[in-house]
Design a protein around this motif. Structure first.
Motif, PDB file in Angstrom:
ATOM      1  N   ILE A  70      -2.512   8.449   7.540  1.00 16.40           N
ATOM      2  CA  ILE A  70      -3.045   7.148   7.953  1.00 16.40           C
ATOM      3  C   ILE A  70      -2.838   6.112   6.844  1.00 16.40           C
ATOM      4  N   THR A  71      -3.036   6.519   5.612  1.00 15.38           N
ATOM      5  CA  THR A  71      -2.806   5.620   4.477  1.00 15.38           C
ATOM      6  C   THR A  71      -1.344   5.196   4.417  1.00 15.38           C
ATOM      7  N   GLU A  72      -0.450   6.136   4.655  1.00 19.30           N
ATOM      8  CA  GLU A  72       0.993   5.829   4.657  1.00 19.30           C
ATOM      9  C   GLU A  72       1.335   4.837   5.755  1.00 19.30           C
ATOM     10  N   VAL A  73       0.744   5.050   6.944  1.00 25.73           N
ATOM     11  CA  VAL A  73       0.985   4.138   8.068  1.00 25.73           C
ATOM     12  C   VAL A  73       0.441   2.750   7.749  1.00 25.73           C
ATOM     13  N   GLU A  74      -0.751   2.683   7.178  1.00 21.87           N
ATOM     14  CA  GLU A  74      -1.352   1.395   6.847  1.00 21.87           C
ATOM     15  C   GLU A  74      -0.488   0.637   5.843  1.00 21.87           C
ATOM     16  N   GLN A  75       0.050   1.349   4.862  1.00 19.11           N
ATOM     17  CA  GLN A  75       0.924   0.710   3.879  1.00 19.11           C
ATOM     18  C   GLN A  75       2.178   0.159   4.545  1.00 19.11           C
ATOM     19  N   TRP A  76       2.733   0.924   5.501  1.00 17.84           N
ATOM     20  CA  TRP A  76       3.930   0.464   6.224  1.00 17.84           C
ATOM     21  C   TRP A  76       3.624  -0.802   7.019  1.00 17.84           C
ATOM     22  N   LEU A  77       2.478  -0.825   7.666  1.00 22.36           N
ATOM     23  CA  LEU A  77       2.090  -1.997   8.446  1.00 22.36           C
ATOM     24  C   LEU A  77       1.910  -3.218   7.554  1.00 22.36           C
ATOM     25  N   VAL A  78       1.303  -3.039   6.401  1.00 24.82           N
ATOM     26  CA  VAL A  78       1.096  -4.142   5.460  1.00 24.82           C
ATOM     27  C   VAL A  78       2.426  -4.631   4.911  1.00 24.82           C
ATOM     28  N   GLN A  79       3.286  -3.703   4.513  1.00 21.94           N
ATOM     29  CA  GLN A  79       4.597  -4.074   3.960  1.00 21.94           C
ATOM     30  C   GLN A  79       5.412  -4.890   4.955  1.00 21.94           C
ATOM     31  N   ASN A  80       5.272  -4.569   6.240  1.00 21.30           N
ATOM     32  CA  ASN A  80       6.021  -5.279   7.273  1.00 21.30           C
ATOM     33  C   ASN A  80       5.237  -6.457   7.860  1.00 21.30           C
ATOM     34  N   LYS A  81       4.077  -6.756   7.222  1.00 18.71           N
ATOM     35  CA  LYS A  81       3.243  -7.899   7.604  1.00 18.71           C
ATOM     36  C   LYS A  81       2.857  -7.869   9.079  1.00 18.71           C
ATOM     37  N   ILE A  82       2.626  -6.652   9.588  1.00 19.75           N
ATOM     38  CA  ILE A  82       2.292  -6.492  10.995  1.00 19.75           C
ATOM     39  C   ILE A  82       0.929  -7.100  11.295  1.00 19.75           C
ATOM     40  N   VAL A  83       0.879  -7.893  12.355  1.00 18.82           N
ATOM     41  CA  VAL A  83      -0.368  -8.517  12.786  1.00 18.82           C
ATOM     42  C   VAL A  83      -1.028  -7.675  13.880  1.00 18.82           C
ATOM     43  N   ASP A  84      -0.234  -7.273  14.874  1.00 17.61           N
ATOM     44  CA  ASP A  84      -0.756  -6.522  16.023  1.00 17.61           C
ATOM     45  C   ASP A  84       0.055  -5.251  16.235  1.00 17.61           C
ATOM     46  N   VAL A  85      -0.579  -4.272  16.891  1.00 17.72           N
ATOM     47  CA  VAL A  85       0.088  -3.019  17.224  1.00 17.72           C
ATOM     48  C   VAL A  85      -0.059  -2.755  18.723  1.00 17.72           C
ATOM     49  N   GLU A  86       1.065  -2.500  19.392  1.00 13.46           N
ATOM     50  CA  GLU A  86       1.057  -2.106  20.798  1.00 13.46           C
ATOM     51  C   GLU A  86       0.890  -0.577  20.861  1.00 13.46           C
TER      52      GLU A  86
END
Length: 456
Positions: free
Chosen positions: A10-26
């Motif tokens: 989950i930490t790895e996924v969160e870092q990926w989302l932050v790095q890609n500046k993701i706002v929303d997830v489908e």
């Protein structure tokens, strides 16, 4: 509670989302029609749900018809109980067409008890793959998708048939394998390839097919679950790109009565997990008994599995049309008139091309059906017919069901399929498809309006 391994993921996924500046997830699953259903959630809420197991969706999702009518039964009731979504992080992707940075992920679905939701198409495929795994076999598949590009129109229901080609321009090019036709739509397909690269959808060959503005794109061969996920993503991607170019992309099996239909051909082979060798051919390149039994299984079990390969009444307009669409389950080498074609190639490339499925299928269910039929043939040691060396279009032997209700009845009554696929899935699928058929039958056709309304 989550364990240390899950927390690290989950930490790895969160870092990926932050790095890609993701706002929303489908967060999505596939319904019976292969349509993506789910919810859009902010990044923080998505991570919170991963930690708490809080992503949920009502089980009525799997009892929806194509027009979103609910068909309840003893398995899925009006209670609309919650199912728990388990995102498969191997499917986490960027969504290239959204304005805000958005990611998407495909989910498995379980009940509160932890038991799989048997009606989920992705779980159906997982179940079939587990049968192969138990015998030390690993299937390899590669689908080929055909589709039409249609002109946009304001009122779809007002037109009995969708216009062909680009908006404001009809494409009459029927040049099979035409390069000029590909050039005409080059801007659109440039975006398709770019978006597929972003989403890690491994497509290769693009060809113009026999119909006007009809194309085929192949998904690269690989693990069936990964290929099905990519196919699920691809169909949505193709539709989104077409819309952004002023068109629609249709995977309907037979959108024009007088033109070629659209198929999803499934190439499939089986590898021995221990040796890594293709079990369909021996060291001398000759067909093995397992290969012949796999074909025999396809010949025996595709008829009762047809509702997963031809899921609508319209699907049967393509079957047996004689326009590169098979009418039976004969097999042959380098013979495109049969339902089961064996392309040329050496030991590693020995495979079967199932040419029955239409492009209108749910990729998870079509791949599951094709692999299940072959598996049962291998398990039961079935024999195949002799290879056909002549055109098969006009042959009555080894025929396919010629009507949707006929195939649905065989599927419903098969004890073998119910035992493997589960009563919940089979019953719910039959209920949904029966309602779709009835809804279609209640609508007057253009033929009835033209020839019966004022004449009888």
């Amino acid at each position: 509670m989550i364990n240390d391994t899950q927390e690290a993921k989950i930490t790895e996924v969160e870092q990926w989302l932050v790095q890609n500046k993701i706002v929303d997830v489908e967060i999505m699953v596939s319904d019976f029609a292969g349509i993506s259903r789910g919810k859009l959630t902010p990044r923080g809420k998505f991570i919170e749900g991963l930690k708490s197991g809080g992503h949920r969706i009502p089980d009525s999702l799997f009892a929806l018809t194509i027009n979103c009518d609910f068909v309840g039964n003893d398995f899925i009731t009006d209670l609309e109980e919650d199912l728990f979504l388990v995102p498969d992080m191997e499917t986490l992707r960027l969504v290239p067409w959204q304005k805000k940075p958005t990611a998407c992920v495909i989910c498995d679905v379980v009940r509160e008890t932890g038991e799989d939701a048997h009606a989920s198409p992705r779980q159906v495929l997982r179940k079939v793959l587990s049968l192969y795994e138990a015998r030390g076999w690993k299937p390899v598949v590669a689908p080929e998708f055909e589709f039409f590009l249609l002109a946009r129109q304001e009122n779809v229901e007002s037109a009995p048939l969708p216009p062909r080609g680009r908006s404001g321009k009809l494409s009459a090019d029927k040049g099979v394998l035409s390069i000029d036709a590909l050039d005409e739509f080059s801007d659109l397909f440039d975006d398709v390839y770019e978006y597929c690269d972003i989403m890690n959808i491994q497509i290769d060959t693009l060809t113009h097919e026999a119909g006007p503005a009809q194309f085929e794109i192949n998904v690269y061969h690989g693990d069936p679950l990964s290929v099905a996920d990519q196919s699920f993503y691809f169909k949505r991607l193709m539709k989104q790109v077409a819309i952004r170019h002023g068109m629609f992309a249709s995977f309907m099996a037979q959108p024009y009565a007088d033109e070629y239909g659209s198929a999803m051909h499934i190439h499939q082979s089986i590898v021995d997990v221990q040796t890594g060798e293709n079990v369909f051919a021996d060291k001398d390149g000759k067909d093995t008994p397992l290969f012949m039994s796999h074909i025999g299984g396809l010949q025996k079990y595709i008829p009762p599995l047809m509702p997963l390969l031809a899921p609508y009444s319209n699907s049967y307009l393509r079957i047996g049309s004689g326009m590169s669409s098979p009418a039976n389950l004969h097999w042959g080498r380098e013979n495109r008139s049969v339902g089961l074609r064996v392309p040329s190639g050496g030991r590693a490339a020995r495979r079967i091309e199932n040419r029955i499925a239409g492009a209108d299928v749910n990729p998870y269910l079509a791949i599951a059906a094709s692999l299940l039929a072959g598996y049962l043939g291998m398990k039961e040691g079935l024999s195949a017919t002799e290879a056909l060396t002549v055109p098969a279009y006009d042959l009555d032997s080894n025929s396919l069901p010629d009507h949707f209700l006929s195939s649905l009845s065989q599927f419903d009554e098969s004890e073998v399929l119910r035992e493997i696929l589960n009563d919940e899935f089979v019953t719910t699928y039959v209920d949904v498809k029966t309602e779709e058929y009835s809804a279609n039958a209640r609508v007057l056709s253009s033929w009835e309006i033209r020839y019966l309304l004022m004449n009888v």
